[in-house]
Design an enzyme around this catalytic site. Structure first.
Site, mmCIF file in Angstrom:
data_model
loop_
_atom_site.group_PDB
_atom_site.id
_atom_site.type_symbol
_atom_site.label_atom_id
_atom_site.label_comp_id
_atom_site.label_asym_id
_atom_site.label_seq_id
_atom_site.Cartn_x
_atom_site.Cartn_y
_atom_site.Cartn_z
ATOM 1 N N ASP A 45 -16.515 88.433 19.324
ATOM 2 C CA ASP A 45 -16.596 89.756 19.915
ATOM 3 C C ASP A 45 -16.856 90.656 18.710
ATOM 4 O OD1 ASP A 45 -15.866 92.431 20.571
ATOM 5 O OD2 ASP A 45 -14.953 91.644 22.397
ATOM 6 N N HIS A 46 -18.078 91.164 18.584
ATOM 7 C CA HIS A 46 -18.432 91.799 17.311
ATOM 8 C C HIS A 46 -17.593 93.059 17.032
ATOM 9 C CE1 HIS A 46 -20.942 94.383 19.823
ATOM 10 N NE2 HIS A 46 -21.043 95.212 18.805
ATOM 11 N N HIS A 88 -14.979 94.255 24.566
ATOM 12 C CA HIS A 88 -14.789 95.171 23.433
ATOM 13 C C HIS A 88 -13.628 96.144 23.659
ATOM 14 C CE1 HIS A 88 -18.515 93.432 22.387
ATOM 15 N NE2 HIS A 88 -19.328 94.298 22.941
HETATM 16 C C1 BG6 Z 1 -22.852 94.570 23.331
HETATM 17 C C2 BG6 Z 1 -23.361 94.954 24.689
HETATM 18 O O1 BG6 Z 1 -21.863 93.578 23.438
HETATM 19 O O2 BG6 Z 1 -22.292 95.706 22.699
HETATM 20 C C3 BG6 Z 1 -24.382 96.062 24.568
HETATM 21 O O3 BG6 Z 1 -23.949 93.821 25.321
HETATM 22 C C4 BG6 Z 1 -23.810 97.231 23.810
HETATM 23 O O4 BG6 Z 1 -24.819 96.485 25.856
HETATM 24 C C5 BG6 Z 1 -23.209 96.771 22.495
HETATM 25 O O5 BG6 Z 1 -24.854 98.150 23.574
HETATM 26 C C6 BG6 Z 1 -22.465 97.890 21.816
HETATM 27 O O6 BG6 Z 1 -22.174 97.522 20.502
HETATM 28 P P1 BG6 Z 1 -22.024 98.617 19.373
HETATM 29 O O7 BG6 Z 1 -21.604 97.843 18.167
HETATM 30 O O8 BG6 Z 1 -23.349 99.282 19.230
HETATM 31 O O9 BG6 Z 1 -20.976 99.554 19.879
#
Ligand code: BG6
Length: 517
Positions: free
Chosen positions: A207-208, A270
């Site tokens: 989960d980045h 997230h």
């Molecule tokens: C991803 C989603 O997991 O996270 C995307 O699939 C979203 O739809 C993105 O735009 C958001 O990541 P960040 O790091 O830009 O907040």
């Protein structure tokens, strides 16, 4: 505006020495990173730039190889393409002396994902690289493929004897990208399939958000300082808000997004991860198991969320940054009658000793007014307005703590201060800590830390089976209720606004409003 945090107590030189020592210790064993689905965007845009940044910081082992695997034969162009991705990712110039030796160790292997002969050949290809580069049979498989292939690829790797280390000195780990299922049942099924061939400690569900410094800093803020924990509970906190707002739309991902929607795409994973960091008890160590146990307790303590405490929306045409943008239903490969939500919000309660009765308001959406992900903790008012008699017009404002996850990463605290003058007028002012000011701009894209941790076998910052199922258990009834009661008012917000009216009403019912704007 005061800067709350400055480096104190340690000269920079001391710190640099310390950093150096830590880096020395944290070099993973020699290994091959094998990326399935390497022709996709993620590999070029995120993974290779992240690996190269690690290489620049001397955080990768000397004996290290990257192998891209995909169906098409890209052997002639793959390494060059990855170099382009690294250069575009920023922070690297063409003349960087580390670049060529790194790119020389980027290889490519073409196979269909359901082809046994291809997997046999891949096994031999990797064994050959072990001989050539001294990578010792250690593997990090990265499944950057559509989720329907996760289990198949893992099982085929196992069938071809590529998932079990030969002895205790070897390791084989597998990273998978979200979505981990689309509801509770499919998540369980996927986990069962994976667990047939891989130990849970071999599976790294990325989960980045957990790779973001500012998300990790929630734990440091809470548990690395003595003054916040004593007030971090229902006695002092009025409410918590988590907003994950994006101004971008669905960026050409129509077919994916039509099936996903904001709840599955961002909230189940997230936002729930961020919430667990905000709400968890201090773990007894910063080890994977201890952290995971505390996160799980939070999710399990959340009361079932009734549909009336949820809101959803879909953007129509509007304006972002002065430019007209189309509505969701007009996006490429999106149904003109689509009922997919591009905005989701809810109120929930973590019913445990620390949080009983404190509402958590969360929301996530696309094509909102601006990109901002932020946690807002509103503290209770001082018990008495002591200064009212001096100036009846003066208002006391609650203390508000904002943890800015992105952009403009940092933390601020609003406090009441006396306005200079003959009367005692109180005004809210802000103390601010900015990451960029205190530490300079970081080029880390979140994947660096996570790739490195997975090479060490450290699952602290990854999603685990039990957690994934716990969050799906919370979200699935909402998805079912929404499905049974399709929205009649979509699109219900214009692109470039803060979402549908019902989201404001959800808080207005409680006499509150969203803080992030
Ligand atoms: C991803 C989603 O997991 O996270 C995307 O699939 C979203 O739809 C993105 O735009 C958001 O990541 P960040 O790091 O830009 O907040």
């Amino acid at each position: 505006m005061a800067t709350m945090v400055e480096e104190v107590g340690q000269s920079l030189t001391d710190r640099e020495v310390l950093d150096g020592a830590l880096k020395e210790e944290r070099i993973p064993e020699p290994c091959i990173v094998v990326i399935f689905g390497a022709s996709g965007d993620l590999t070029k845009r995120k993974l290779l730039p992240a690996l190269f940044h690690l290489e620049q910081q001397h955080l990768l082992p000397k004996n290290f190889v990257v192998v891209g695997v995909a169906r098409r034969d890209l052997s002639g162009t793959f390494a060059g393409d990855m170099q382009d991705g690294i250069l575009k990712g920023g922070g690297v110039d063409r003349g960087d002396s580390a670049l060529k030796p790194f790119i020389d160790r980027v290889k490519y292997f073409a196979t269909e994902f359901d082809n046994d002969e291809g997997f046999d050949k891949l096994k031999a290809f990797l064994a050959n690289l072990d001989q050539q580069y001294g990578t010792k049979g250690n593997r990090l498989f990265y499944l950057a493929v559509a989720p329907e292939y996760f289990a198949d690829i893992a099982q085929r790797l196992a069938k071809h004897d590529m998932t079990q280390p030969k002895d205790k000195s070897q390791w084989i780990n597998v990273i998978i990208e979200k979505p981990f299922g689309t509801d509770l049942e499919s998540a369980r099924q996927l986990n069962d399939e994976l667990n047939k061939v891989l130990g849970e400690n071999q599976i790294f569900r990325i989960d980045h958000y957990l790779g973001k410094e500012t998300v990790q800093n929630i734990l440091v803020f809470r548990f690395g300082n003595g003054i916040f924990e004593p007030v971090w509970n229902r006695n002092f906190i009025d409410s918590v808000e988590i907003t994950a707002a994006e101004s971008i739309g669905i960026e050409g991902r129509g077919p994916f997004y039509e099936k996903a929607g904001a709840l599955r795409d961002v909230i189940q994973n997230h936002v729930m991860e961020v919430l667990s960091f905000v709400a968890m008890e201090p773990p007894d160590s910063f080890q994977s198991k201890a952290v995971r146990t505390e996160k799980l307790k939070v999710w399990r303590a959340i009361e079932p969320i009734p549909a009336e405490n949820t809101v959803r929306g879909q953007y129509g045409p509007g304006t972002i940054d002065g430019q007209p943008v189309i509505g969701y239903r007009q996006e490429d490969r999106v149904s003109p009658q689509s009922t997919t939500e591009t905005f989701a919000g809810m109120k929930l309660f973590v019913e445990n000793w620390r949080w009983a009765g404190v509402p958590f308001y969360i929301r996530a959406g696309k094509r909102l007014k601006k990109r901002v992900t932020e946690v807002t903790v509103t503290f209770k008012q001082a018990p008495l307005h002591l200064f009212k008699s001096n100036n009846p017009k003066s208002q006391l404002c609650p203390n508000v703590l904002k943890i800015r996850i992105q952009p403009d990463e940092g933390i601020s605290l609003e406090i009441g201060a006396k306005v200079p003058g003959p009367t005692t007028n109180v005004k809210s002012v802000r103390m601010n800590f900015s990451y960029a000011e205190a530490f300079g701009k970081s080029s880390a894209n979140g994947y660096e830390r996570l790739l490195l941790d997975s090479m060490f076998g450290d699952g602290t910052l990854f999603a685990h089976r039990d957690g994934v199922e716990a969050t799906w258990a919370l979200m699935t009834p909402i998805l079912e209720a929404w499905k049974a009661n399709p929205p009649k008012d979509f699109p219900n917000y214009a692109a470039g606004t803060w979402g549908p009216k019902c989201a404001d009403e959800l808080l207005a019912r409680d006499g509150r409003r969203w803080h992030t704007k």
